[in-house]
Structures are given as C-alpha cells and as structure tokens.
Write a protein that holds these residues in place. Structure first.
Motif, PDB file in Angstrom:
ATOM      1  N   GLY A 129       0.808  -1.204   0.000  1.00 47.45           N
ATOM      2  CA  GLY A 129       0.000   0.000   0.000  1.00 47.45           C
ATOM      3  C   GLY A 129       0.847   1.262   0.000  1.00 47.45           C
ATOM      4  O   GLY A 129       2.073   1.222  -0.100  1.00 47.45           O
ATOM      5  N   SER A 130       0.172   2.408   0.114  1.00 45.93           N
ATOM      6  CA  SER A 130       0.869   3.688   0.055  1.00 45.93           C
ATOM      7  C   SER A 130       1.456   3.990   1.424  1.00 45.93           C
ATOM      8  O   SER A 130       0.752   3.996   2.406  1.00 45.93           O
ATOM      9  CB  SER A 130      -0.141   4.777  -0.325  1.00 45.93           C
ATOM     10  OG  SER A 130       0.391   5.628  -1.282  1.00 45.93           O
ATOM     11  N   GLY A 131       2.759   4.248   1.489  1.00 44.32           N
ATOM     12  CA  GLY A 131       3.394   4.525   2.776  1.00 44.32           C
ATOM     13  C   GLY A 131       4.885   4.275   2.720  1.00 44.32           C
ATOM     14  O   GLY A 131       5.449   3.975   1.671  1.00 44.32           O
ATOM     15  N   ILE A 132       5.529   4.369   3.868  1.00 46.71           N
ATOM     16  CA  ILE A 132       6.989   4.313   3.933  1.00 46.71           C
ATOM     17  C   ILE A 132       7.550   2.989   3.421  1.00 46.71           C
ATOM     18  O   ILE A 132       8.620   2.958   2.799  1.00 46.71           O
ATOM     19  CB  ILE A 132       7.487   4.595   5.387  1.00 46.71           C
ATOM     20  CG1 ILE A 132       9.003   4.769   5.418  1.00 46.71           C
ATOM     21  CG2 ILE A 132       7.045   3.505   6.341  1.00 46.71           C
ATOM     22  CD1 ILE A 132       9.494   6.018   4.725  1.00 46.71           C
ATOM     23  N   GLU A 133       6.832   1.877   3.660  1.00 45.88           N
ATOM     24  CA  GLU A 133       7.354   0.574   3.231  1.00 45.88           C
ATOM     25  C   GLU A 133       7.462   0.486   1.706  1.00 45.88           C
ATOM     26  O   GLU A 133       8.503   0.111   1.162  1.00 45.88           O
ATOM     27  CB  GLU A 133       6.464  -0.561   3.770  1.00 45.88           C
ATOM     28  CG  GLU A 133       6.535  -0.706   5.273  1.00 45.88           C
ATOM     29  CD  GLU A 133       5.591  -1.777   5.785  1.00 45.88           C
ATOM     30  OE1 GLU A 133       6.014  -2.581   6.628  1.00 45.88           O
ATOM     31  OE2 GLU A 133       4.433  -1.817   5.337  1.00 45.88           O
ATOM     32  N   SER A 134       6.381   0.830   1.014  1.00 47.84           N
ATOM     33  CA  SER A 134       6.421   0.765  -0.452  1.00 47.84           C
ATOM     34  C   SER A 134       7.338   1.845  -1.015  1.00 47.84           C
ATOM     35  O   SER A 134       7.986   1.652  -2.054  1.00 47.84           O
ATOM     36  CB  SER A 134       5.011   0.880  -1.053  1.00 47.84           C
ATOM     37  OG  SER A 134       4.409   2.086  -0.672  1.00 47.84           O
ATOM     38  N   GLU A 135       7.423   2.983  -0.345  1.00 52.79           N
ATOM     39  CA  GLU A 135       8.332   4.047  -0.801  1.00 52.79           C
ATOM     40  C   GLU A 135       9.779   3.567  -0.790  1.00 52.79           C
ATOM     41  O   GLU A 135      10.548   3.847  -1.718  1.00 52.79           O
ATOM     42  CB  GLU A 135       8.184   5.285   0.087  1.00 52.79           C
ATOM     43  CG  GLU A 135       6.901   6.074  -0.175  1.00 52.79           C
ATOM     44  CD  GLU A 135       6.651   7.152   0.869  1.00 52.79           C
ATOM     45  OE1 GLU A 135       7.600   7.472   1.628  1.00 52.79           O
ATOM     46  OE2 GLU A 135       5.516   7.662   0.933  1.00 52.79           O
TER      47      GLU A 135
END
Length: 422
Positions: A129-135
């Motif tokens: 999802g959208s957030g620090i992990e995927s970034e």
C-alpha cells in the motif's frame, strides 16, 4: 533449499488449487470461517497456513537459485500468491529480502525473468500500500526501472513490462509529485516517437516497439490522474494538440490507447474548467468519428470491431462529456466505473492482479482507499440478505455519489501536494 515444491529442486508455480486455499487470506485476518470449519477447524487452518508459508519461503529462497528456470518459477509463484490473496504481514516482514531478489533478477536476468521481476515489484507495492514501506521498495527499484526503460539495447519484453510496472509503482509509492512529473517525461520520451509526422506519414516502428510505446502512453495516462491542476494545465497545453497524431498509428492497440487518453484529458480539463475549449476540436471529432465507423478493408475484422466500440465511447466523451458507466460486483458490494479517471485506474490494477481483482476490491485496504470504498467489510453468508438494498435506496446513493464525483477526483489528484507550491 528443500525440493518440496517440485522435482530436482525446481520450485513449481502455484496451481489453481494452491491459489484458492482459503487460508492464504488468513495472513491478513480476512478468512472465511465457514470454509475453515469444513476443512477441520483451527487445526486444519493452522496446518494449511503453515504449509502455505513454507511454500512461500521456498519461493523467496529460490529467487537466488543458480538455475534461471528455478528463479523464474519462484517469481511466478510469488506473483500468483500476491495477486490472489492479501499477505501484508508475511510480506512486510520480508520486504527487503524480496526487494533484493527483484533487484538482482532485473539486473542479471534475461527477458522473461526481468518481466516477472518487474510485475512482482508492482504486486509487492500493491500489497504494502501507500506509505513508507512501499516508498523504500520503490526508491531501490526506480533507478533500475528507468535504466532498463531508457536502454535501447535492453530486452524489448523487459522494457515493455517495466513501462507498465513503473507507472503503477509510481502511483502507489512515489512520495514526491515532482518525481511523478519526471517519470512522466520518461514515458513521453518513448510514446512521442510514434507520433505521425506533420505530412501524415507514420514512422516505421516494429510491433514490439509499438507495444512498448503503447505501454508507456498508458502509464503516462495513469499518472495524469494524480497530477496537480497546474501540472495538468501545462500538459494540456503541450500534449493535447499533438496526441491526436497517435490516432494515425498502424497499431490498433496504440490507436485505442491514444483515444482513451484523449478522452481522459478532456475529462480532466472539464473538471478544472467547465468552459474548456480545444482549438482543433472539429478536426479531432472528425478523426474520432472516422475511427468509430472504420471500414478499412486492410484491417482485421476483430481489430475494427474492438476499435469501433472504443471510439464510439471516446467520441461521446469529447463531443458530449459523456461516459458509459460499468458496474463491478464483488462479494456483497458493487462499484461503478463512472469516469475515464476511474477506468484508467481500475484497468491498471487489474493488469497485475487479474482474476484476483474482486478479492482485492474486498480485502485490500489500499485499493479500497483508492476507489473510496471504505474499510474492508467482513461478511458472512447470514448477513448477505440483510445488506441488500432496494432500487430506490440504490438510486439515492448513486445520485449522492454523482454529485460528489468532481470533488472526489480533485481530492485524489491533489492529495500528495499543495497546489500552491507551483
């Protein structure tokens, strides 16, 4: 590594039977308790979950195997698992390991392996999802994607896959709207090479290269949906006058992608300014009408049929601001594809999750957020009848949704940045 997944140490991709194991969904606490009870209660569920996780770990280990065939099977196995179930907790704990494997396969693998790795990267971002992990995942992979995309000597199938994956990964995981714009320029550098010349002749392009340009155009169109108002104004000025030149392409897929992108741009322009006018409107409508009624004997019947259907809708969009809505049913819910923005977004996600799209619409919090569906609904069969609403209630709901549509689209496009920055 154990050879539990297949003979001679080669890991086999998931079968349909594996992909349908109910306990795959348990990893996200989204399980069907009735199915579990039928298969032996908690003990059966735990055993199936343990076996499934063992298999997934085997796939992750096998992405670094010496055998290209084994690596390919492992990537495909992980892709199928991520496309058909929510595995957030399992994947979150191993995201850097999976990212390292994707990076290695993209850099050192060949065509099919690179293509599978690019698709897996996208599914990994969809899961996180959208957030620090995927970034963080995307920051590692973006430079590699861009290198492959720009490298004319790279495998063409790998470049095609990267063109598609880079678009959706950017939508999900890019945290800077200026970087979104920079990625869009990478796509522009490709699809503009398919523009018809000013004298009306088309450049000589191989079918494989045309597919690369088509994928780049579709990813560019996807990112239009999250551009700020100022960016869109600039894009409309620069690109809308030139995009109709793609309608001259010999490739039916490029013509269709160009038509749908033009319809999308008109929709976005009219969302910002209801009085929006296009200088070459009459000429464009003539072109669209010709494609909607194409009787060219040199084109295949299936291509003409597909093209005519799409361009009838595109012509209505340009002439009348009209969109033919489509209802998607999943579980006890329904969603209306009621705009070109939503259609492009839905088609982009479905490209990766395939037949798992309905499941993701039910269970994936990020995808539900994108389509404004609210938190996942855990529904058992006993409550289904109670959830059915009358036609009148549905009509009231649809009317309210219609009134909120423009506002919702603007919010989705501008959510990552203050327009005042520009």
């Amino acid at each position: 590594m154990s050879s539990r997944g297949g003979q001679h140490g080669q890991v086999q991709p998931f079968s349909d039977e594996d992909a349908s194991i109910e306990t795959l969904s348990h990893c996200s606490s989204y399980s069907d308790t009735a199915s579990v009870a039928d298969e032996g209660g908690e003990a059966g569920e735990d055993a199936a979950l343990e076996d499934f996780q063992y298999k997934l770990k085997g796939f992750i280990d096998s992405t670094v195997d010496k055998s290209a065939k084994t690596r390919q099977g492992a990537l495909d196995g992980l892709k199928t698992a991520m496309a058909t179930r929510i595995l957030y907790e399992f994947i979150s704990e191993r995201r850097m390991t999976i990212t390292d494997s994707i990076e290695r396969c993209l850099k050192k693998g060949k065509g099919d392996e690179q293509r599978a790795a690019a698709s897996l990267a996208c599914l990994l971002c969809i899961q996180l999802g959208s957030g620090i992990e995927s970034e963080e995942v995307f920051k590692t992979l973006k430079p590699i994607f861009k290198n492959i995309l720009a490298d004319g000597s790279a495998n063409i199938q790998a470049r095609q896959a990267v063109a598609t994956s880079l678009g959706l990964c950017t939508l999900v995981a890019e945290d800077d709207i200026l970087d979104v714009h920079a990625t869009m320029e990478c796509f522009e550098n490709l699809f503009t090479r398919s523009y018809a010349r000013m004298d009306g002749t088309c450049p000589l392009i191989s079918p494989q290269t045309s597919q690369l340009h088509t994928n780049a155009l579709l990813s560019w169109a996807l990112l239009l949906t999250i551009c700020t108002a100022n960016q869109l104004k600039d894009i409309l000025r620069k690109h809308l006058p030139k995009l109709p030149r793609l309608l001259e392409s010999e490739d039916v897929n490029m013509r269709i992608a160009a038509g749908e992108t033009i319809a999308l741009l008109f929709e976005l322009a009219r969302d910002m300014d209801t009085e929006f006018e296009f200088d070459d409107w009459d000429e464009l409508c003539d072109k669209l009408n010709a494609l909607a009624t194409d009787c060219n004997k040199h084109r295949a019947k299936t291509d003409k049929r597909k093209q005519r259907s799409v361009f009838r809708d595109v012509l209505k969009a340009v002439e009348e601001s009209d969109f033919q809505p489509e209802t998607i049913r999943f579980g006890t819910e329904r969603m209306t594809i009621d705009s070109w923005v939503r259609k492009r977004t839905y088609d982009a996600f479905r490209e990766f999750v395939g037949s798992g799209m309905n499941y993701h619409l039910q269970a994936n919090e990020f995808i539900r957020d994108v389509f404004e569906l609210g938190p996942p609904m855990l529904v058992d069969s006993a409550t289904i009848k109670a959830m059915k609403i009358s036609r009148f209630e549905r009509h009231l709901h649809n009317s309210a949704a219609f009134k909120a549509r423009t506002k919702a689209r603007s919010k989705f496009r501008d959510k990552r940045v203050d327009v005042g920055e520009f």
